[in-house]
Scaffold this active site. Structure first.
Site, PDB file in Angstrom:
ATOM      1  N   ARG A 154       0.770  -1.243   0.000  1.00 38.67           N
ATOM      2  CA  ARG A 154       0.000   0.000   0.000  1.00 38.67           C
ATOM      3  C   ARG A 154       0.801   1.294   0.000  1.00 38.67           C
ATOM      4  NH1 ARG A 154      -3.371  -1.805   4.960  1.00 38.67           N
ATOM      5  NH2 ARG A 154      -1.350  -2.787   5.181  1.00 38.67           N
ATOM      6  N   ARG A 202      -5.264  -1.933  -6.543  1.00 32.98           N
ATOM      7  CA  ARG A 202      -6.202  -2.295  -5.479  1.00 32.98           C
ATOM      8  C   ARG A 202      -7.571  -1.660  -5.696  1.00 32.98           C
ATOM      9  NH1 ARG A 202      -5.780  -1.296   0.947  1.00 32.98           N
ATOM     10  NH2 ARG A 202      -5.861   0.837   0.200  1.00 32.98           N
TER      11      ARG A 202
HETATM   12  O1  CP3 Z   1       6.398  -8.842   1.281  1.00 29.15           O
HETATM   13  C1  CP3 Z   1       5.794  -8.684   0.201  1.00 29.15           C
HETATM   14  O2  CP3 Z   1       5.863  -7.647  -0.487  1.00 29.15           O
HETATM   15  C2  CP3 Z   1       5.003  -9.844  -0.343  1.00 29.15           C
HETATM   16  C3  CP3 Z   1       3.644  -9.885   0.027  1.00 29.15           C
HETATM   17  C4  CP3 Z   1       3.178 -10.273   1.424  1.00 29.15           C
HETATM   18  C5  CP3 Z   1       1.894  -9.898   1.883  1.00 29.15           C
HETATM   19  N1  CP3 Z   1       1.708 -10.508   3.091  1.00 29.15           N
HETATM   20  C6  CP3 Z   1       0.937  -9.049   1.145  1.00 29.15           C
HETATM   21  C7  CP3 Z   1      -0.136  -8.363   1.901  1.00 29.15           C
HETATM   22  C8  CP3 Z   1       3.778 -11.063   2.422  1.00 29.15           C
HETATM   23  C9  CP3 Z   1       5.176 -11.690   2.464  1.00 29.15           C
HETATM   24  C10 CP3 Z   1       2.831 -11.211   3.462  1.00 29.15           C
HETATM   25  C11 CP3 Z   1       3.083 -12.023   4.664  1.00 29.15           C
HETATM   26  C12 CP3 Z   1       2.129 -11.969   5.775  1.00 29.15           C
HETATM   27  N2  CP3 Z   1       0.769 -11.841   5.731  1.00 29.15           N
HETATM   28  C13 CP3 Z   1       2.501 -12.160   7.128  1.00 29.15           C
HETATM   29  C14 CP3 Z   1       3.903 -12.431   7.604  1.00 29.15           C
HETATM   30  C15 CP3 Z   1       4.712 -11.188   7.708  1.00 29.15           C
HETATM   31  C16 CP3 Z   1       4.265 -10.254   8.787  1.00 29.15           C
HETATM   32  O3  CP3 Z   1       3.820  -9.141   8.403  1.00 29.15           O
HETATM   33  O4  CP3 Z   1       4.352 -10.593   9.959  1.00 29.15           O
HETATM   34  C17 CP3 Z   1       1.336 -12.079   7.896  1.00 29.15           C
HETATM   35  C18 CP3 Z   1       1.243 -12.193   9.398  1.00 29.15           C
HETATM   36  C19 CP3 Z   1       0.242 -11.884   7.003  1.00 29.15           C
HETATM   37  C20 CP3 Z   1      -1.199 -11.797   7.329  1.00 29.15           C
HETATM   38  C21 CP3 Z   1      -1.762 -10.510   6.897  1.00 29.15           C
HETATM   39  N3  CP3 Z   1      -2.039 -10.171   5.601  1.00 29.15           N
HETATM   40  C22 CP3 Z   1      -2.100  -9.415   7.719  1.00 29.15           C
HETATM   41  C23 CP3 Z   1      -1.936  -9.367   9.220  1.00 29.15           C
HETATM   42  C24 CP3 Z   1      -2.620  -8.432   6.878  1.00 29.15           C
HETATM   43  C25 CP3 Z   1      -3.261  -7.140   7.302  1.00 29.15           C
HETATM   44  C26 CP3 Z   1      -2.287  -6.178   7.820  1.00 29.15           C
HETATM   45  C27 CP3 Z   1      -1.949  -5.211   6.750  1.00 29.15           C
HETATM   46  O5  CP3 Z   1      -0.769  -4.920   6.562  1.00 29.15           O
HETATM   47  O6  CP3 Z   1      -2.891  -4.722   6.120  1.00 29.15           O
HETATM   48  C28 CP3 Z   1      -2.530  -8.889   5.535  1.00 29.15           C
HETATM   49  C29 CP3 Z   1      -2.894  -8.174   4.323  1.00 29.15           C
HETATM   50  C30 CP3 Z   1      -1.838  -7.951   3.313  1.00 29.15           C
HETATM   51  N4  CP3 Z   1      -0.940  -8.890   2.874  1.00 29.15           N
HETATM   52  C31 CP3 Z   1      -1.622  -6.754   2.586  1.00 29.15           C
HETATM   53  C32 CP3 Z   1      -0.565  -7.009   1.677  1.00 29.15           C
HETATM   54  C33 CP3 Z   1       0.018  -6.092   0.650  1.00 29.15           C
HETATM   55  C34 CP3 Z   1      -2.397  -5.458   2.764  1.00 29.15           C
HETATM   56  C35 CP3 Z   1      -3.812  -5.553   2.336  1.00 29.15           C
HETATM   57  C36 CP3 Z   1      -4.096  -4.860   1.047  1.00 29.15           C
HETATM   58  O7  CP3 Z   1      -3.202  -4.675   0.209  1.00 29.15           O
HETATM   59  O8  CP3 Z   1      -5.252  -4.534   0.827  1.00 29.15           O
END
Ligand code: CP3
Length: 371
Positions: A38, A47
């Protein structure tokens, strides 16, 4: 794609892979957790057009585009696949959604009946679009850049599945692990199968290194840490290495402090990703024998400018003379200014004169008189 300045290609074709294989690289390779997402206007544009998170994850052309966005802009040494750790839960049949402003929402798993409804059989067919994206990326990326696949560790996935949403302390998940350890062990067992299979499928499609994210490992006390983090993560890493011995495995057990030592002498672990709280001079001493990765505080990027410069140099100095991969201690925050990321990547990638570790000591460290 990105036209890299010549100095980036002077060295080895893939500095990130070289470091993860234990080689001392003439310059430190860099990639950032959550480097796609984001904080980039070009991601927000996609998005707005495709608001369902999992639709973005399961459309190969979008996955390729979103994965390439930060690499194109900043020229990192690694491209991490755009996906999410929760695609595995979705593929197993757990009801999961990722909602704007709320994060993951999962139908909470509370008993054996709910567990029996999950099946690892659907995994590969369900995640085929993800593997297709990996195949496309493997072809599209320039030679210098390493394609990184990933999966959530069993404990972190189980924590979301039982809790049903993100949480500060994951009380429900930790209570189930204590109160019904046999049930919890079956869930962890299923997740060991699923995550190792998911990682191997990514490797077979072209991922050149993989990272296992145990984002909530730091919530576990000693014995629980051993049972639900260390053993499952090593089981996954060992299965992947048995099939693909040349592919580096990076482990990120966030927040485990001295628990990082449990991963230092494991043949299946090539890289250890440090969160921002790990003291680097301690890590340098205690975590020898594994390539370290980390650990700039993502908040430093919000302060920007001189704060980032000072911290970056401190990290580079502390790990000088060791195979090392520059990264953050956790993911890039959505409020981050892309210009700060740009400056960070440039600073790490500029060729610094090789530091003689015998003559150079990070500030504050006592002279070392040992022979
Ligand atoms: O790193 C990268 O650029 C690759 C993409 C990636 C995403 N999630 C995309 C994402 C990776 C490696 C993850 C890993 C992930 N997802 C973890 C492990 C790393 C960490 O942050 O501890 C975890 C716990 C998740 C679970 C998850 N997914 C959460 C808690 C959330 C919401 C929090 C947030 O940042 O919004 C997501 C959503 C998410 N995953 C987004 C992205 C780009 C944001 C949502 C969106 O784009 O609308």
């Amino acid at each position: 794609l990105h036209k890299s300045p010549d100095h980036r290609n002077l060295v080895l074709p893939k500095p990130l892979l070289a470091a993860l294989r234990g080689e001392l690289t003439p310059r430190v390779p860099i990639w950032l957790m959550r480097q796609a997402g984001r904080y980039l206007p070009e991601y927000r544009e996609i998005r707005a057009r495709t608001p369902r998170f999992f639709e973005r994850c399961y459309t190969p052309e979008l996955v390729v585009e979103i994965t390439l966005q930060p690499v194109r802009r900043f020229g990192m040494d690694g491209a991490i696949l755009f996906s999410d750790i929760l695609v595995v839960v979705d593929a197993l049949g757990g009801e999961v959604e990722i909602l704007e402003g709320r994060g993951p929402v999962v139908e909470p798993l509370a008993d054996a009946r709910a567990l029996e409804r999950l099946s690892a059989e659907r995994l590969r067919p369900h995640l085929e679009p993800v593997y297709e994206a990996v195949r496309l990326l493997a072809r599209a990326l320039p030679e210098r850049i390493t394609l990184i696949g990933f999966a959530g560790a069993p404990w972190t996935l189980a924590a979301y599945m039982v809790e049903g949403e993100t949480s500060r302390d994951f009380h429900r998940a930790r209570r189930l692990a204590r109160a019904e350890p046999d049930l919890f062990a079956r869930l962890i067992g299923l997740l060991i199968d699923a995550t190792s299979d998911h990682l191997m499928a990514q490797i077979e499609a072209g991922a050149e290194a993989v990272q296992i994210f145990d984002s909530w490992a730091g919530l576990l006390p000693e014995t629980e840490f051993e049972r639900w983090c260390v053993r499952p993560v090593l089981a996954v890493a060992e299965r992947v290495k048995a099939r693909h011995p040349a592919v580096p495995v990076i482990v990120f057990p966030r927040g485990v402090g001295a628990g990082y030592r449990r991963f230092r002498d494991e043949p299946a672990v090539d890289g250890l990703s440090l969160d921002a709280t790990v003291p680097l001079l301690w890590a340098r001493e205690e975590l020898a024998g594994v390539c370290l990765q980390g650990n700039l505080d993502p908040i430093a990027l919000l302060a920007g400018g001189a704060v980032v410069e000072r911290e970056t140099d401190r990290i580079l100095d502390a790990l000088a003379g060791r195979p090392f991969v520059f990264n953050l201690g956790h993911g890039v925050l959505p409020e981050t200014d892309p210009a700060e990321v740009q400056a960070l990547v440039e600073r790490v990638q500029r060729l610094r004169p090789p530091i003689d570790p015998a003559r150079h000591r990070p500030a504050g460290e006592a002279p070392d008189d040992r022979p």
